[in-house]
Design a protein around this motif. Structure first.
Motif, PDB file in Angstrom:
ATOM      1  N   ARG A  29      -7.373   3.274  -4.034  1.00 17.58           N
ATOM      2  CA  ARG A  29      -7.370   4.129  -2.846  1.00 17.58           C
ATOM      3  C   ARG A  29      -6.497   5.357  -3.049  1.00 17.58           C
ATOM      4  NH1 ARG A  29     -11.197   1.727  -2.211  1.00 17.58           N
ATOM      5  NH2 ARG A  29     -11.704   0.150  -0.662  1.00 17.58           N
TER       6      ARG A  29
ATOM      7  N   LEU B 224      -4.471   7.405   5.910  1.00 18.79           N
ATOM      8  CA  LEU B 224      -4.231   7.954   7.246  1.00 18.79           C
ATOM      9  C   LEU B 224      -2.745   7.964   7.557  1.00 18.79           C
ATOM     10  CD1 LEU B 224      -6.999   5.913   9.001  1.00 18.79           C
ATOM     11  CD2 LEU B 224      -6.895   8.395   9.016  1.00 18.79           C
TER      12      LEU B 224
ATOM     13  N   TRP C 238       0.838  -1.200   0.000  1.00 18.33           N
ATOM     14  CA  TRP C 238       0.000   0.000   0.000  1.00 18.33           C
ATOM     15  C   TRP C 238       0.878   1.257   0.000  1.00 18.33           C
ATOM     16  CZ3 TRP C 238      -5.222  -0.602  -0.392  1.00 18.33           C
ATOM     17  CH2 TRP C 238      -5.769  -1.841  -0.060  1.00 18.33           C
TER      18      TRP C 238
ATOM     19  N   ASN D  84       0.350   2.334   4.832  1.00 19.46           N
ATOM     20  CA  ASN D  84      -0.373   1.060   4.976  1.00 19.46           C
ATOM     21  C   ASN D  84      -1.773   1.232   5.550  1.00 19.46           C
ATOM     22  OD1 ASN D  84      -0.365  -1.679   4.546  1.00 19.46           O
ATOM     23  ND2 ASN D  84       0.589  -2.206   6.480  1.00 19.46           N
ATOM     24  N   GLN D  85      -2.313   2.463   5.530  1.00 16.94           N
ATOM     25  CA  GLN D  85      -3.637   2.675   6.113  1.00 16.94           C
ATOM     26  C   GLN D  85      -4.563   3.401   5.148  1.00 16.94           C
ATOM     27  OE1 GLN D  85      -3.665   4.160  10.287  1.00 16.94           O
ATOM     28  NE2 GLN D  85      -1.464   3.988  10.055  1.00 16.94           N
ATOM     29  N   PRO D  86      -5.003   2.696   4.110  1.00 17.49           N
ATOM     30  CA  PRO D  86      -5.895   3.321   3.142  1.00 17.49           C
ATOM     31  C   PRO D  86      -7.249   3.638   3.780  1.00 17.49           C
ATOM     32  CG  PRO D  86      -5.811   0.940   2.812  1.00 17.49           C
ATOM     33  CD  PRO D  86      -4.778   1.266   3.850  1.00 17.49           C
ATOM     34  N   ILE D  87      -7.894   4.678   3.283  1.00 19.92           N
ATOM     35  CA  ILE D  87      -9.251   4.991   3.733  1.00 19.92           C
ATOM     36  C   ILE D  87     -10.215   4.649   2.598  1.00 19.92           C
ATOM     37  CG2 ILE D  87     -10.836   6.750   4.600  1.00 19.92           C
ATOM     38  CD1 ILE D  87      -8.506   8.351   5.501  1.00 19.92           C
ATOM     39  N   PRO D  88     -11.160   3.735   2.841  1.00 23.19           N
ATOM     40  CA  PRO D  88     -12.109   3.411   1.770  1.00 23.19           C
ATOM     41  C   PRO D  88     -13.121   4.545   1.588  1.00 23.19           C
ATOM     42  CG  PRO D  88     -12.618   2.192   3.772  1.00 23.19           C
ATOM     43  CD  PRO D  88     -11.374   2.962   4.052  1.00 23.19           C
TER      44      PRO D  88
END
Lengths: 598, 457
Positions: free
Chosen positions: B176, B180, B139, B183-187
């Motif tokens: 995406r 955030l 990611w 490695n922290q995608p926001i859907p």
């Protein structure tokens, strides 16, 4: 056709199983021509995943082999065990079993990120404000409903008959053990008592209990499968899981949900301390209908079935597709369900059976005879799905089911590329690479005077394209008897006969010419590579991560057990609970790096 | 609702109950703590600045995108022509490139998508098989600019930020744009009904009940925070990061439950519930897009959020624009050669469609009066793409277009041609400064140079 200046250097690493199957680096790739073809998008573009390879990949012909690697006997190899948050589906199943709530609150949560084709990978599942809001609202609704409808199950005492604190303690220690899938620690009990006493004066007994239950439903011990493991007594960096942690692993693998009372009891008295004890519980869980749902959840993702919902077809060419979609999905689900639980039980049958589970409409679609004795006296449209024999010269297992044929096809035509790609990636675990830039990837237009094979000939005529398309097209073209809907056709038109000969290349054990799709299906159904791939897909699903070097031993052990059972799927699931990866984890070092296998 | 252009900005917490009764809550204009700078703070008489980032996929057709003429005397191109009503509020930016996206793991679409708003390399990993010779990738490797901005300017609003999607398929690095952190995608939320419920659902609750509920929620979340704080120290570094992020998100929600902060602008008009459409059905693409934009405008107007992304489809989108008379998927078309005039014309039609969606959004924003100006004047709407050109997967010369002055920050009505090798990091940090942050660089420091002051005049 002029080649693009310069040459692409291909780095096609990306080991599937280290030491077992690997796409090894290829030296050079032919330069990509500006006019080459590479069919890439499916009919409706349900997934943005590009889908064609144009690099020359070579498959290492080293399956896991007959001898257990030596290092497996000297050192435990659990591989990494990243923290996992419940998926939407797991959340829904869990609150069903915990609270009797069937309102599916998880469906309101944000979409699940998909990694390696599965929704439960530990990676890339960040928590944003929206997740917290939805968890909060779900907890409120769940507790409100549970206390209104199932109060005596949640609160096992009457606070008017005993000190309120005592009744509260009984309530949350009982609920906590189920919600956290282990008994509360004394620290937690003390904390929740303190919370309760602080809330009681303003909220009253019910109000305070409700708030505490909401806290527990938003706790990391509920939303995540937290594992701290047993102490690492011999200092090898590997820890056994606690009995309760194992119970949780077993139930989420086999039920997609929390452990039941019996499994928790087995954990409590130490029955899960041995592989045999684990196997006993695994077999018990597999007898429960919840296991059927969990198995379907895996297979739906493996076969890319959710694509059906967002697949749309040109209504002029495939006028009946819209009306068939739901049925086709049901067919595949019922078929898998039947083979695994009621039928032969093995992967070979799943991939090659000459029957399916159909209703009268689908029986017509397949040109098969719906059994006359079935639901006699019922109107045809009310007759249910049942086992129907198919023409074995036309159909073989999942490969030729219309759900898979239609999702791996285009809006207005078939797609040899998408079908070949499906076989390579999902069945053989050979990830293909999408096309590089400067490639024309529009599928050739329909032409009344040319067959699909002829229209796609450029793939084999051009050296540049052929390098990669020989991995897809010679398999995909064997499926040309199944139109974009998956319906059998003898010819493309009155003047266009179909040639479905092809060839399987680059596999460990299935290479060679094939006469048609049926031969592809039967050969791959018996292939070691297919079997190991199926094991790998299950491993990814079970552990929420890809296989890595440390898993060589785990996959070896799984293949041994799978083979010994003659490729029985239920036995593979039991075997999945027996591996070192399943029973152990890297020792947790607070604040430290990840231990073994990382 | 009150809509007096002279009223100026008064950020009274202002809730409308089920009976339509307006109830003023404690005045909170002086609430201004934390690291955000003065201009981002909601103050009496100053309208807040808003940021909307709109995405469309698969690159553009440069010759039909590029305006004709000079900086101020330009004529809009076939693709951008639908934006003609906003000519004086436009900044057409030619030549800015995603230089970072030529590095690190991932194929063209992946790096373009994942670095579009993060401007750092993707993470290493075997999660996603890339195209061509790119190997595999994980990611995105950093926070996206919308989230970096929202972390600061989103403190006072009900929602820190709003991520909207229109038929975003797939849940991978190709799909995406907001993160955030690494490695922290926001859907993105693609269902307008769900967006409505989240943003405006509260509006039907009486203020007294709402207050009571928010206080209760805050108490519960305080205790939930304790659960995370107790567990985090026991975990290894990797898992700790995950739970820390969760803990942070709880704080974001919990902070908003302080009743002083929950509020809407005096200008707020609560929209009606959107008509229910099968929102993922390709034929509803434009209609769903409009519903999302309508909700977005209302959310901005009510000051329920100040930062939003609007994602049409996803990188590698194969959406078939039957409404435009096209039969081929967008991605297939985008790979056609430059010499295929028919394909280039179709791609022009598709990109023009997206320009008209942007025009619709701007039109709706310009209909909301804020003082002597409009909501559009206080907003920056930036249109981004993961590629410059589809058939080459080029991450050079991204077709950036911005509308709106962002509260007078930008000097608009201009067509600017940037020097080659102008990194998009610098455009992103300019947005940060426009939104009141003081940061001087964003993303990969090997490329980031500093804000593009030329955009200010």
């Amino acid at each position: 056709m002029s080649a693009r200046p310069g040459r692409l250097r291909a780095v096609c690493h990306g080991a599937l199983l280290a030491g077992a199957l690997a796409l090894v680096a290829c030296d050079e790739t032919p330069a990509a021509p500006p006019g080459g073809f590479a069919d890439t998008q499916d009919a409706t573009d349900t997934t943005p995943e590009p889908d064609t390879l144009l690099v020359d990949t070579v498959v290492d012909t080293t399956p896991s082999g007959p001898v257990r690697p030596e290092h497996c006997t000297t050192k435990l190899s659990p591989g990494p065990a990243p923290l996992r948050r419940l998926t939407k589906t797991e959340y829904d199943n869990t609150v069903r079993d915990l609270l009797g709530d069937t309102s599916h609150p998880g469906q309101a949560f944000p979409p699940e990120e998909q990694t390696l084709g599965f929704d439960n990978n530990a990676s890339g599942r960040g928590v944003a404000q929206v997740h917290v809001e939805r968890y909060m609202i779900a907890a409120e609704n769940l507790v409100r409903t549970a206390l209104a409808e199932r109060r005596e199950q949640i609160i096992p005492c009457d606070p008017n008959d005993m000190p309120a604190l005592l009744c509260a303690r009984m309530t949350f220690s009982r609920f906590g053990k189920l919600a956290y899938r282990r008994p509360l620690t004394s620290e937690e009990e003390a904390r929740y008592e303190a919370y309760f006493e602080a809330l009681l004066p303003t909220e009253g007994f019910d109000g305070a209990i409700a708030m505490l239950l909401e806290v527990m439903l938003q706790s990391p011990h509920f939303l995540y499968r937290t594992e701290l493991g047993e102490p690492d007594t011999d200092g090898d960096g590997v820890s056994a899981l606690t009995g309760f942690e194992l119970a949780t692993r077993i139930s989420y693998l086999l039920w997609g949900s929390m452990p039941d009372d019996k499994l928790l009891a087995a954990a409590e008295v130490g029955l899960l301390a041995t592989p045999e004890g684990i196997a006993t519980e695994a077999r018990r869980l597999l007898k429960d209908p919840k296991a059927r749902d969990a198995l379907l959840h895996f297979h739906r993702q493996w076969l890319e079935l959710p694509k059906l919902e967002t697949t749309f077809k040109d209504a002029e060419i495939f006028p009946d597709f819209a009306g068939l979609k739901d049925r086709l999905e049901t067919e595949t689900e019922r078929f898998i369900d039947h083979v695994v639980w009621d039928g032969e039980g093995d992967l070979t049958t799943l991939l090659s059976a000459s029957y399916s589970i159909l209703d009268p409409v689908l029986a017509d679609f397949y040109g098969a005879t719906y059994p006359a004795t079935e639901s006699e006296g019922t109107l045809p449209e009310r007759r249910g799905f049942t086992k129907v024999d198919l023409d074995p010269s036309q159909r073989a297992g999942l490969f030729t089911q219309a759900s898979i044929m239609s999702t791996h096809a285009k809006y207005n035509q078939t797609s040899p590329v998408l079908r070949g790609k499906f076989v390579r990636e999902q069945i053989l675990c050979q990830p293909l690479q999408p096309p590089p830039a400067n490639i024309n990837i529009t599928p050739p237009d329909l032409d009344p005077n040319l067959t699909t094979r002829e229209r796609f000939r450029q793939h084999s005529d051009s050296d540049e394209c052929a390098g990669c398309h020989k991995k897809m097209d010679p398999i995909g073209l064997t499926f040309e008897h199944y139109d974009g809907n998956g319906r059998w056709r003898d010819a493309e038109s009155a003047t266009l006969p179909i040639d479905v000969t092809g060839e399987i290349l680059f596999t460990w054990d299935a290479n060679g010419p094939v006469a048609d799709a049926l031969e592809v299906a039967h050969r791959l159904a018996e292939s070691e590579q297919t079997r190991e791939c199926y094991v790998t897909q299950w491993f990814r699903y079970a552990h929420g991560r890809d296989t890595g070097f440390a898993d060589e031993c785990n996959v070896f052990d799984l293949m041994q057990a799978f083979s010994a059972s003659n490729w029985n799927i239920k036995e593979l699931l039991v075997a999945l609970t027996q591996t070192e990866a399943f029973r152990f984890r890297p020792t947790v070092v607070p604040g430290g790096g990840v231990g073994v296998g990382e | 609702m009150k809509n007096d252009p002279k009223a100026g900005w008064s950020r009274r917490a202002f809730l409308r109950g089920a009976g339509g009764v307006a109830v003023g809550l404690p005045f909170m204009a002086s609430l201004g703590v934390g690291p955000f700078s003065k201009s981002a703070r909601a103050e009496e008489g100053v309208f807040p600045k808003r940021l909307v980032i709109m995405f469309s996929p698969n690159g553009t057709v440069k010759d039909n995108w590029r305006p004709f003429g000079g900086e101020t005397n330009f004529t809009l191109s076939p693709i951008l022509e639908p934006l003609a009503p906003f000519r004086e509020k436009l900044l057409v930016m030619e030549g800015i490139s995603m230089l970072t996206a030529k590095y690190g793991p991932g194929d063209g679409h992946q790096t373009g998508m994942g670095q579009m708003l993060t401007a750092v390399e993707l993470l290493e990993g075997d999660l996603f098989q890339g195209g061509g010779d790119s190997g595999t990738a994980g990611w995105a490797g950093g926070i996206s600019v919308d989230q970096a901005i929202a972390n600061v300017v989103g403190k006072d609003t009900k929602l820190k930020s709003l991520e909207l999607g229109v038929q975003v398929h797939g849940a991978t690095v190709w799909s995406r744009m907001s993160y955030l952190g690494p490695n922290q995608p926001i859907p993105p939320e693609c269902d307008p009904a769900a967006v409505f419920g989240r943003v405006f659902g509260d509006m039907s609750i009486s203020p007294a009940d709402l207050l009571k509920r928010e206080r209760r929620r805050k108490s519960v979340l305080d205790l939930v925070l304790g659960e995370y704080a107790t567990l985090v120290p026991k975990l290894d570094r990797f898992d700790r990061e995950k739970l820390d992020a969760h803990l942070q998100a709880i704080r974001e929600v919990e902070k908003r439950l302080q009743t002083e902060v929950v509020g809407v602008s005096e200008n707020c008009v609560v929209p009606g519930q959107p008509q229910v459409l099968p929102h993922m059905e390709p034929g509803n693409y434009e209609a769903v897009g409009r519903q999302q934009m309508d909700l977005l405008v209302s959310a901005l107007q009510c000051d329920l959020t100040r930062v939003a992304t609007l994602q049409f489809s996803h990188s590698v989108s194969g959406h078939v624009f039957t409404n435009l008379g096209l039969g081929q998927g967008h991605h297939d078309l985008s790979h056609e050669g430059d010499s295929n005039a028919d394909a280039q014309q179709k791609l022009t039609t598709i990109n023009r469609f997206y320009a008209s969606q942007m025009a619709y959004l701007c039109q709706r924003l310009s209909e909301v009066k804020e003082g002597d100006e409009t909501l559009l004047d206080h907003t920056a709407v930036l249109w981004v793409n993961e590629l410059g050109k589809g058939n080459s997967h080029s991450r050079d010369e991204i077709p950036y277009v911005m509308v709106g002055g962002c509260g007078g920050y930008f000097k608009t009505g201009r067509y600017l041609r940037f020097l080659p090798q102008t990194p998009h990091n610098d455009l992103l940090v300019t947005l940060m400064q426009a939104m009141g942050l003081e940061q001087t660089t964003f993303g990969d420091r090997r490329f980031a140079r500093g804000p593009l002051d030329i955009l200010r005049g």
